[in-house]
Design an enzyme around this catalytic site. Structure first.
Site, PDB file in Angstrom:
ATOM      1  N   ILE A 142       0.853  -1.193   0.000  1.00 19.19           N
ATOM      2  CA  ILE A 142       0.000   0.000   0.000  1.00 19.19           C
ATOM      3  C   ILE A 142       0.887   1.240   0.000  1.00 19.19           C
ATOM      4  CG2 ILE A 142      -1.787   1.283   1.231  1.00 19.19           C
ATOM      5  CD1 ILE A 142      -2.632  -1.400   2.530  1.00 19.19           C
ATOM      6  N   CYS A 143       0.712   2.084  -1.018  1.00 18.58           N
ATOM      7  CA  CYS A 143       1.428   3.357  -1.150  1.00 18.58           C
ATOM      8  C   CYS A 143       2.946   3.134  -1.063  1.00 18.58           C
ATOM      9  CB  CYS A 143       0.919   4.350  -0.106  1.00 18.58           C
ATOM     10  SG  CYS A 143       1.380   6.048  -0.484  1.00 18.58           S
ATOM     11  N   GLU A 144       3.627   3.756  -0.127  1.00 17.07           N
ATOM     12  CA  GLU A 144       5.079   3.559  -0.023  1.00 17.07           C
ATOM     13  C   GLU A 144       5.392   2.077   0.214  1.00 17.07           C
ATOM     14  OE1 GLU A 144       6.993   5.356   3.340  1.00 17.07           O
ATOM     15  OE2 GLU A 144       8.906   5.545   2.301  1.00 17.07           O
ATOM     16  N   THR A 187      -1.427  -1.296  -4.318  1.00 16.59           N
ATOM     17  CA  THR A 187      -2.536  -0.339  -4.239  1.00 16.59           C
ATOM     18  C   THR A 187      -1.950   1.054  -4.054  1.00 16.59           C
ATOM     19  OG1 THR A 187      -2.685  -0.716  -1.866  1.00 16.59           O
ATOM     20  CG2 THR A 187      -4.197  -1.969  -3.227  1.00 16.59           C
ATOM     21  N   GLY A 225       3.912  -0.253  -1.158  1.00 18.40           N
ATOM     22  CA  GLY A 225       3.888  -0.861  -2.482  1.00 18.40           C
ATOM     23  C   GLY A 225       5.241  -0.735  -3.169  1.00 18.40           C
TER      24      GLY A 225
END
Lengths: 366, 266
Positions: A148-150, A172, A152
Site C-alpha cells: 500500500i502506497c510507499e 494499491t 507498495g
C-alpha cells in the site's frame, strides 16, 4: 456585485436548523467514548518482531481457500490501520471473510533513534525477515504481497530483488514513476511531486539533518495544504454535516484517529524516498539501488495486480500505471477504482470492490 | 440553542477552521525551525521590505473584505447575524490567522539583544538572531503571497456570484453561498500553490526554518558540552553505530540460516 436572493425568512430557517444540529451534536459529543472509535480491531496475534517492527497474523474469519498467505505492507507515512479502519470499512475483514490467510507488518513508531535506518533495511532486512518467517510458518516457498502506497514501493523492490519468494503481488495506490504527475497535470493533483522537484537535494539533506526524521506532523501539514479549503471547512462545515448522523460522525472520528497517528519517517529512508525517488525518479528508470543491488523492474516475474484510485490527488493514477510496460511478466492487471487516495480503502463502493477484486484475482493465481 | 447564538457559533467555528489551516502552515515551518553557523549579519533591510510588502497586502485585503462584506449584508431587511458571520468568513485575519504566530515571534525577537550580550557564545547567538530574522522575512513574504491569493479568491467569488445572478440562478441559501465560496477559493488557492512564486517562497521558508533549527541545535550542543551532557551529535553517532550493528547482525543470522539449510539438504 449582485446580491444573493436569500430572504430573512430563509436565513432564519437555516439558522434554526443549524442551531438544532449544533445542539444535537453537542449531546452526541458528550455521549461518545473512546471505545466507540477504536480502529484496527480485527483480531490478530503477534507472531514475530525485531527492533520496532512487528509481524501480526490475523485470525481467520472464514474457511481457508488454501491460497499462499498474503502479507500486507504499508509504508512509513501513515499506518497500516487504514486497511482496517472499522468493521464495515475494512479491507482486512473483507479479505479474511473471503478465506485468505492474512499477515500485516507494523513498522512501529520510529524515533530519532532510527535516523540511520534506510529503505535497504526495510526491504532487504525487515521485509525479507517477515517473508522468511511466513514461508517457514506456512510451509510454502512463495507468499503473496499486498503493498500500500510507499509499502507498495517496498514490495515492488522486494519482488524485483527476490522474485523466487513471491507468488503474486498486489499494489494499491503505489507510485512507480514519480514524475508522471505531469502526464495529466490536473490542478490540485500531484502537489508533493511538484513541490519535491522544486527543492534541491541539499534542502532535503538539511531538513533531515535538523530533524533527524521526516516528521509525521510535517507530512500531515503538507497533506492539509493539498486540499486548502477542505482543511478550512473540516472542523466546521464538514463536522456539522457529520453531526447530523451518528454513524457518519463516528466514521469522521475514526478517520481523525487514523490521521492523528502519523509516525515520523526515519531520516535516511526519507532521503532515499524524497531524493532518489521523488526527485531523481530512479525506480522507474531502473537506477534505484538497495543493499548494493540495482532494482530492475523487469526482474519482477510474478503476476501483478495494480490498483489505483481514479481521483487520487496524492498518487496520481499515471504515477502508478507506469509499472505495466516495465515489468517482466505478461500477467499484469490494472484495477482503477472510484475515489481518492484514502477513499479506495474506506469509500463505500470502492472498498467493497477492492476486497473482492483482490481476492478473486489472487484465487485465480493460487 | 438560540438561533442567533447558533449563527455566532458557526462564525466562531469558521474562525477556528481558518486557524487550523494557518497552524498547518505554521507547523510546516514551525516544526522545522533552524539556523546556520557563523552567519552574516542579519538582513534587517530585507526583513523591513518584506514587512512593508506584507502591510500593503494586508491593507488591500482588508479593504476588499470590508467592501465585500458590506455588499453582502447589512442592508435593510437583511439578517444582521448572517451579515456578521459573512463578515467573519471574509475577514483576512481569519484567512491567515497568523496573529498568535506573529505575537510569539515578536516576543522571541525581543530576546535577541539579551542573547547577544552573552560574550562566550556571542557568535552562536548572533547566528541564531540572523536565522530568526531570515525566517521572519521569509514568513512575511509567504504571508504576503497568500494574502494576495485570498484577495484574488474574493474577487473570483464576486464574479461567480454575479455570473449566477445574470444566468438566472441566484443563490438561495447561505449554505449554497458558502459552497460556492469554498469551490471558488479552493480553485484559486490550488492554482497559487502550483505557481513558481509560491514554490520559491515555500522553499525559502523551509530553508529559513531549517537554518534556524540548526542554529538552535548548535547552541544546544555548546551548552550540553559545557555541562557534560550527551550532545545531539554524540547521540546520533551512537544511533548510527547501533543501526549498523543491527544490520550486520541480521546479515550474519541470515548467512548462518542459509548455511544450516544447505547442510540439512541431502
Amino acid at each position: 456585485m449582485s446580491r444573493p436572493t436569500i430572504t430573512p425568512a430563509d436565513a432564519v430557517a437555516e439558522v434554526s436548523a443549524l442551531g438544532r444540529r449544533i445542539a444535537e451534536g453537542a449531546k452526541l459529543f458528550g455521549e461518545i467514548r473512546d471505545a466507540d472509535v477504536q480502529i484496527a480491531t480485527t483480531p490478530k496475534d503477534l507472531v514475530w518482531s525485531q527492533d520496532k517492527v512487528s509481524l501480526y497474523r490475523y485470525r481467520p474469519l472464514a474457511e481457508s481457500k488454501g491460497l499462499p498467505p498474503v502479507l500486507i505492507v504499508y509504508g512509513l507515512i501513515g499506518r497500516y490501520t487504514m486497511a482496517d479502519l472499522q468493521e464495515d470499512r475494512s479491507l482486512v475483514r473483507n479479505l479474511l471473510n473471503l478465506g485468505l490467510d492474512l499477515y500485516v507488518v507494523d513498522w512501529g513508531n520510529p524515533s530519532r533513534a532510527e535516523r540511520f535506518v534506510t529503505i535497504d533495511d526495510y526491504v532487504d532486512g525487515y521485509l525479507a525477515e517477515c517473508v522468511s518467517f511466513i514461508q517457514d510458518q506456512a510451509g510454502r516457498e512463495r507468499v503473496n504481497l499486498l503493498g500500500i502506497c510507499e509499502g507498495g514501493v517496498f514490495t515492488t523492490c522486494y519482488a524485483a530483488l527476490y522474485p523466487a519468494d513471491v507468488n503474486a503481488m498486489v499494489l494499491t495506490i503505489t507510485p512507480i514513476d514519480f514524475h508522471a504527475d505531469q502526464v495529466e497535470n490536473r490542478p490540485g493533483h500531484g502537489f508533493i511531486n511538484l513541490w519535491m522537484r522544486s527543492l534541491s537535494p541539499e534542502d532535503i539533506d538539511r531538513l533531515i539533518e535538523s530533524q533527524g526524521s521526516l516528521p509525521g506532523a510535517f507530512m500531515g501539514s503538507v497533506f492539509s495544504m493539498m486540499t486548502p479549503m477542505r482543511t478550512l471547512t473540516k472542523y466546521n462545515l464538514d463536522l456539522l454535516d457529520a453531526l447530523a448522523d451518528k454513524k457518519k460522525f463516528l466514521n469522521f472520528l475514526r478517520m481523525e484517529k487514523w490521521i492523528a497517528d502519523r509516525p515520523d519517517h526515519p531520516g535516511e529512508a526519507a532521503k532515499q524516498w524524497l531524493k532518489d525517488l521523488y526527485q531523481d525518479n530512479k525506480l522507474v528508470e531502473n537506477r534505484f539501488e538497495l543493499s548494493g543491488r540495482t532494482v530492475k523492474l523487469s526482474d519482477i516475474t510474478c503476476p501483478v495486480l495494480n490498483v489505483f484510485a481514479k481521483d487520487d490527488h496524492i498518487i496520481p493514477p499515471a504515477t502508478s500505471r507506469a509499472l505495466g510496460p516495465k515489468i517482466g511478466t505478461q500477467d499484469y492487471t490494472e484495477l482503477g477504482l472510484p475515489g481518492g487516495h484514502v477513499g479506495v480503502f474506506v469509500g463505500g463502493k470502492a472498498q467493497a470492490l477492492l476486497g473482492s477484486g483482490i481476492a478473486d484475482w489472487l484465487s485465480a493465481r493460487g | 440553542m438560540d438561533p442567533i447564538e447558533s449563527m455566532k457559533a458557526m462564525g466562531e467555528l469558521w474562525s477556528r477552521g481558518a486557524r487550523s489551516f494557518a497552524e498547518a502552515q505554521a507547523n510546516l515551518f514551525g516544526a522545522l525551525q533552524t539556523a546556520a553557523g557563523p552567519a552574516p549579519a542579519p538582513d534587517f533591510e530585507a526583513a523591513r521590505a518584506a514587512q512593508a510588502a506584507y502591510a500593503k497586502a494586508w491593507t488591500d485585503a482588508q479593504a476588499v473584505a470590508a467592501g465585500f462584506s458590506a455588499q453582502l449584508g447589512a442592508k435593510p431587511g437583511q439578517d444582521p447575524v448572517a451579515a456578521e458571520v459573512l463578515a467573519k468568513v471574509f475577514d483576512p485575519r481569519g484567512w491567515l490567522s497568523a496573529s498568535s504566530e506573529v505575537d510569539a515571534a515578536l516576543s522571541r525577537l525581543a530576546e535577541g539583544p539579551q542573547f547577544a550580550d552573552l560574550f562566550q557564545v556571542e557568535r552562536k547567538f548572533a547566528g541564531l538572531t540572523t536565522a530568526w530574522t531570515a525566517l521572519r522575512r521569509r514568513n512575511l513574504e509567504h504571508n504576503t503571497l497568500m494574502l494576495e491569493a485570498w484577495t484574488r479568491a474574493t474577487g473570483a467569488f464576486s464574479k461567480a456570484v454575479n455570473a449566477k445572478a445574470e444566468a438566472g440562478q441566484p443563490l438561495e441559501s447561505a449554505r449554497a453561498l458558502m459552497a460556492l465560496w469554498i469551490e471558488t477559493a479552493n480553485d484559486v488557492l490550488v492554482e497559487t500553490q502550483r505557481s513558481e512564486a509560491f514554490l520559491k517562497s515555500q522553499r525559502e521558508s523551509l530553508k529559513a526554518a531549517t537554518d534556524l533549527r540548526l542554529a538552535q541545535q548548535d547552541l544546544g550542543e555548546y551548552y550540553s558540552q559545557m555541562f557534560g551532557y550527551p550532545t545531539r551529535a554524540e547521540l546520533d553517532d551512537l544511533h548510527k553505530t547501533v543501526t549498523e550493528l543491527r544490520r550486520e547482525l541480521r546479515a550474519l543470522k541470515r548467512a548462518k540460516g542459509a548455511t544450516r539449510q544447505k547442510e540439512a539438504t541431502p
